[in-house]
Design a protein around this motif. Structure first.
Motif, PDB file in Angstrom:
ATOM      1  N   CYS A  80       0.820  -1.207   0.000  1.00 35.49           N
ATOM      2  CA  CYS A  80       0.000   0.000   0.000  1.00 35.49           C
ATOM      3  C   CYS A  80       0.859   1.264   0.000  1.00 35.49           C
ATOM      4  O   CYS A  80       0.455   2.295  -0.545  1.00 35.49           O
ATOM      5  CB  CYS A  80      -0.921   0.005   1.215  1.00 35.49           C
ATOM      6  SG  CYS A  80      -2.179  -1.304   1.176  1.00 35.49           S
ATOM      7  N   LEU A  81       2.034   1.211   0.611  1.00 34.37           N
ATOM      8  CA  LEU A  81       2.888   2.397   0.670  1.00 34.37           C
ATOM      9  C   LEU A  81       3.456   2.746  -0.704  1.00 34.37           C
ATOM     10  O   LEU A  81       3.656   3.921  -1.016  1.00 34.37           O
ATOM     11  CB  LEU A  81       4.039   2.151   1.654  1.00 34.37           C
ATOM     12  CG  LEU A  81       3.673   2.193   3.144  1.00 34.37           C
ATOM     13  CD1 LEU A  81       4.891   1.833   3.978  1.00 34.37           C
ATOM     14  CD2 LEU A  81       3.148   3.565   3.545  1.00 34.37           C
ATOM     15  N   PHE A  82       3.732   1.752  -1.525  1.00 27.95           N
ATOM     16  CA  PHE A  82       4.399   1.985  -2.802  1.00 27.95           C
ATOM     17  C   PHE A  82       3.481   1.639  -3.977  1.00 27.95           C
ATOM     18  O   PHE A  82       3.919   1.104  -4.974  1.00 27.95           O
ATOM     19  CB  PHE A  82       5.678   1.142  -2.884  1.00 27.95           C
ATOM     20  CG  PHE A  82       6.679   1.485  -1.823  1.00 27.95           C
ATOM     21  CD1 PHE A  82       7.475   2.613  -1.934  1.00 27.95           C
ATOM     22  CD2 PHE A  82       6.800   0.687  -0.704  1.00 27.95           C
ATOM     23  CE1 PHE A  82       8.390   2.924  -0.943  1.00 27.95           C
ATOM     24  CE2 PHE A  82       7.722   1.003   0.288  1.00 27.95           C
ATOM     25  CZ  PHE A  82       8.524   2.119   0.165  1.00 27.95           C
ATOM     26  N   SER A  83       2.202   1.948  -3.860  1.00 29.58           N
ATOM     27  CA  SER A  83       1.273   1.623  -4.923  1.00 29.58           C
ATOM     28  C   SER A  83       0.225   2.715  -5.057  1.00 29.58           C
ATOM     29  O   SER A  83       0.080   3.570  -4.194  1.00 29.58           O
ATOM     30  CB  SER A  83       0.586   0.277  -4.645  1.00 29.58           C
ATOM     31  OG  SER A  83      -0.184   0.359  -3.456  1.00 29.58           O
ATOM     32  N   LYS A  84      -0.465   2.668  -6.153  1.00 32.64           N
ATOM     33  CA  LYS A  84      -1.576   3.585  -6.385  1.00 32.64           C
ATOM     34  C   LYS A  84      -2.576   2.877  -7.277  1.00 32.64           C
ATOM     35  O   LYS A  84      -2.272   1.854  -7.886  1.00 32.64           O
ATOM     36  CB  LYS A  84      -1.103   4.873  -7.044  1.00 32.64           C
ATOM     37  CG  LYS A  84      -0.437   4.665  -8.401  1.00 32.64           C
ATOM     38  CD  LYS A  84       0.048   5.976  -8.968  1.00 32.64           C
ATOM     39  CE  LYS A  84       0.730   5.765 -10.323  1.00 32.64           C
ATOM     40  NZ  LYS A  84       1.211   7.030 -10.919  1.00 32.64           N
ATOM     41  N   LYS A  85      -3.788   3.423  -7.364  1.00 31.52           N
ATOM     42  CA  LYS A  85      -4.797   2.772  -8.171  1.00 31.52           C
ATOM     43  C   LYS A  85      -5.147   3.629  -9.373  1.00 31.52           C
ATOM     44  O   LYS A  85      -5.010   4.850  -9.356  1.00 31.52           O
ATOM     45  CB  LYS A  85      -6.059   2.487  -7.345  1.00 31.52           C
ATOM     46  CG  LYS A  85      -6.853   3.736  -6.962  1.00 31.52           C
ATOM     47  CD  LYS A  85      -8.110   3.349  -6.221  1.00 31.52           C
ATOM     48  CE  LYS A  85      -8.948   4.590  -5.881  1.00 31.52           C
ATOM     49  NZ  LYS A  85     -10.181   4.231  -5.178  1.00 31.52           N
ATOM     50  N   ALA A  86      -5.572   2.982 -10.405  1.00 36.90           N
ATOM     51  CA  ALA A  86      -6.025   3.659 -11.613  1.00 36.90           C
ATOM     52  C   ALA A  86      -7.317   3.000 -12.053  1.00 36.90           C
ATOM     53  O   ALA A  86      -7.556   1.828 -11.768  1.00 36.90           O
ATOM     54  CB  ALA A  86      -4.973   3.572 -12.718  1.00 36.90           C
TER      55      ALA A  86
ATOM     56  N   VAL B 211       1.906  -0.942  -9.060  1.00 40.64           N
ATOM     57  CA  VAL B 211       2.924  -1.171  -8.040  1.00 40.64           C
ATOM     58  C   VAL B 211       4.288  -0.861  -8.635  1.00 40.64           C
ATOM     59  O   VAL B 211       4.718  -1.515  -9.595  1.00 40.64           O
ATOM     60  CB  VAL B 211       2.882  -2.623  -7.519  1.00 40.64           C
ATOM     61  CG1 VAL B 211       3.915  -2.818  -6.424  1.00 40.64           C
ATOM     62  CG2 VAL B 211       1.498  -2.959  -7.019  1.00 40.64           C
ATOM     63  N   LEU B 212       4.953   0.167  -8.095  1.00 40.88           N
ATOM     64  CA  LEU B 212       6.286   0.547  -8.553  1.00 40.88           C
ATOM     65  C   LEU B 212       6.321   0.751 -10.075  1.00 40.88           C
ATOM     66  O   LEU B 212       7.254   0.332 -10.758  1.00 40.88           O
ATOM     67  CB  LEU B 212       7.316  -0.515  -8.126  1.00 40.88           C
ATOM     68  CG  LEU B 212       7.471  -0.736  -6.618  1.00 40.88           C
ATOM     69  CD1 LEU B 212       8.465  -1.842  -6.336  1.00 40.88           C
ATOM     70  CD2 LEU B 212       7.888   0.549  -5.911  1.00 40.88           C
ATOM     71  N   GLY B 213       5.262   1.386 -10.602  1.00 44.02           N
ATOM     72  CA  GLY B 213       5.212   1.708 -12.021  1.00 44.02           C
ATOM     73  C   GLY B 213       4.692   0.610 -12.914  1.00 44.02           C
ATOM     74  O   GLY B 213       4.565   0.817 -14.117  1.00 44.02           O
ATOM     75  N   SER B 214       4.386  -0.563 -12.367  1.00 40.16           N
ATOM     76  CA  SER B 214       3.892  -1.683 -13.170  1.00 40.16           C
ATOM     77  C   SER B 214       2.437  -1.961 -12.818  1.00 40.16           C
ATOM     78  O   SER B 214       2.095  -2.141 -11.649  1.00 40.16           O
ATOM     79  CB  SER B 214       4.743  -2.937 -12.916  1.00 40.16           C
ATOM     80  OG  SER B 214       4.233  -4.032 -13.624  1.00 40.16           O
ATOM     81  N   GLU B 215       1.586  -1.985 -13.842  1.00 39.79           N
ATOM     82  CA  GLU B 215       0.165  -2.227 -13.611  1.00 39.79           C
ATOM     83  C   GLU B 215      -0.090  -3.711 -13.362  1.00 39.79           C
ATOM     84  O   GLU B 215       0.314  -4.567 -14.140  1.00 39.79           O
ATOM     85  CB  GLU B 215      -0.646  -1.748 -14.809  1.00 39.79           C
ATOM     86  CG  GLU B 215      -2.146  -1.881 -14.618  1.00 39.79           C
ATOM     87  CD  GLU B 215      -2.927  -1.336 -15.790  1.00 39.79           C
ATOM     88  OE1 GLU B 215      -3.703  -2.093 -16.396  1.00 39.79           O
ATOM     89  OE2 GLU B 215      -2.745  -0.137 -16.113  1.00 39.79           O
ATOM     90  N   GLU B 216      -0.769  -4.012 -12.285  1.00 42.70           N
ATOM     91  CA  GLU B 216      -1.065  -5.389 -11.897  1.00 42.70           C
ATOM     92  C   GLU B 216      -2.362  -5.839 -12.557  1.00 42.70           C
ATOM     93  O   GLU B 216      -3.367  -5.135 -12.509  1.00 42.70           O
ATOM     94  CB  GLU B 216      -1.192  -5.487 -10.374  1.00 42.70           C
ATOM     95  CG  GLU B 216      -1.285  -6.905  -9.844  1.00 42.70           C
ATOM     96  CD  GLU B 216       0.063  -7.578  -9.781  1.00 42.70           C
ATOM     97  OE1 GLU B 216       0.097  -8.814  -9.687  1.00 42.70           O
ATOM     98  OE2 GLU B 216       1.086  -6.874  -9.805  1.00 42.70           O
ATOM     99  N   ASP B 217      -2.338  -7.001 -13.184  1.00 37.59           N
ATOM    100  CA  ASP B 217      -3.552  -7.562 -13.755  1.00 37.59           C
ATOM    101  C   ASP B 217      -4.590  -7.762 -12.658  1.00 37.59           C
ATOM    102  O   ASP B 217      -4.266  -8.216 -11.549  1.00 37.59           O
ATOM    103  CB  ASP B 217      -3.233  -8.901 -14.424  1.00 37.59           C
ATOM    104  CG  ASP B 217      -4.462  -9.551 -15.022  1.00 37.59           C
ATOM    105  OD1 ASP B 217      -4.809  -9.221 -16.162  1.00 37.59           O
ATOM    106  OD2 ASP B 217      -5.063 -10.391 -14.327  1.00 37.59           O
ATOM    107  N   SER B 218      -5.848  -7.424 -12.951  1.00 37.49           N
ATOM    108  CA  SER B 218      -6.895  -7.480 -11.927  1.00 37.49           C
ATOM    109  C   SER B 218      -7.071  -8.879 -11.355  1.00 37.49           C
ATOM    110  O   SER B 218      -7.278  -9.051 -10.148  1.00 37.49           O
ATOM    111  CB  SER B 218      -8.223  -6.994 -12.518  1.00 37.49           C
ATOM    112  OG  SER B 218      -8.130  -5.652 -12.939  1.00 37.49           O
TER     113      SER B 218
END
Length: 316
Positions: free
Chosen positions: A38-44, A54-61
């Protein structure tokens, strides 16, 4: 061990004990790695579905939902113990399932629910405690159905309807499965030993598919490694499940969730998938009852069978 990230190592016996009385310790529900995530992530937002970067890489849902396997199971485990944080389980589970629903991952939701049901029927041995867990699950389901679902974007909410699943063919998975099964079953030698690792890429590209993986680990294994590889993969999963069913049933329940994910994902190198298998392959021995009593922090574990005390080590 991963189940007790807040516990301390025993100084001599190379086992783990709870923190001494009076030591500040966060509740067991949120895991330490989850806090770092959570500290190093954001949502789009992508078409109404929430994804995490996460760290610039989009995680598959769908893969992102695998992060919730053990947080959900740990929350259910806390219900079997008389801890002061037990009352947080219901709102915690509601928030977790809200996060899963926002991803729009139907396979992820089904897999997590499979792990939850496995925990209730396999890990909880007391009929009374099992009934309480089922009632809690029903309460969470009612809150989600009547309060959480209306809060979701319309496009995301429609994804969970059976009509939408049939209309989009499981997000295009049904034609992929049909094509790969037809290809592998039409060649006797390939049915036995497969076409080779990641061989779906050239076959599906030549057939005009945009996706190049089976999106089903069982079909992927059959196509790549044939019946031989499929048998070995099933044997691995069965060995990991039954190895932990009696002594560490929570890990077996996590593997049930992985089995659910494997029906809609190809999982060759994904970290969360490998983590569960590694946990099932390792041996975790809980502290001796004497150690717990000496520390004054005896915890009841009604869903685990009684175990014989370990032999004292030399010099103890």
């Amino acid at each position: 061990p991963p189940r007790k990230l807040c516990w301390w190592p025993h100084p001599r016996s190379r086992r783990w004990i709870p923190p001494p009385p009076g030591t500040a310790s966060p509740p067991p529900l949120p895991c330490a790695w989850w806090r770092l995530l959570c500290l190093f992530s954001k949502k789009a937002i992508d078409g109404g579905r929430t994804v995490i970067v996460v760290l610039g890489s989009e995680e598959d849902s769908n893969f992102f939902c695998m992060y919730f396997i053990f947080p959900v199971l740990f929350a259910l485990e806390s219900l079997t113990r008389k801890t002061k944080f037990r009352f947080l389980t219901v709102p915690y589970l509601i928030l977790v399932f809200y996060a899963i629903l926002r991803t729009g991952s139907r396979g992820g939701l089904a897999a997590i629910l499979a792990g939850v049901l496995a925990f209730i029927f396999l890990a909880i041995r007391s009929p009374k405690a099992r009934l309480s867990a089922l009632l809690l699950l029903l309460l969470v389901a009612l809150v989600i159905l009547f309060i959480v679902l209306p809060l979701l974007p319309e496009a995301v909410r429609q994804r969970y309807s059976p009509a939408q699943i049939w209309e989009d063919q499981g997000s295009g998975r049904f034609p992929i499965w049909s094509y790969l099964l037809t290809q592998v079953c039409s060649d006797a030698s390939s049915l036995i030993h497969g076409f080779g690792i990641c061989s779906t890429i050239p076959h599906m590209t030549a057939a005009g598919f945009q996706n190049t993986y089976a999106h089903n680990q069982w079909i992927q294994t059959l196509f790549d490694q044939g019946l031989i590889g499929l048998f070995l993969y099933a044997a691995l999963m069965g060995a990991c499940f039954f190895r932990n069913l009696r002594r560490n049933p929570l890990f077996s329940c996590g593997l049930v969730a992985v089995w659910g994910f494997s029906l809609s994902l190809s999982l060759y190198t994904h970290k969360q998938y490998l983590n569960v298998f590694m946990m099932c392959a390792m041996s975790f021995t809980p502290p001796e009852m004497a150690d717990l009593q000496k520390g004054g922090t005896l915890l009841s574990q009604p869903f685990l069978p009684s175990r014989e005390p370990l032999r004292k080590e030399e010099g103890d």
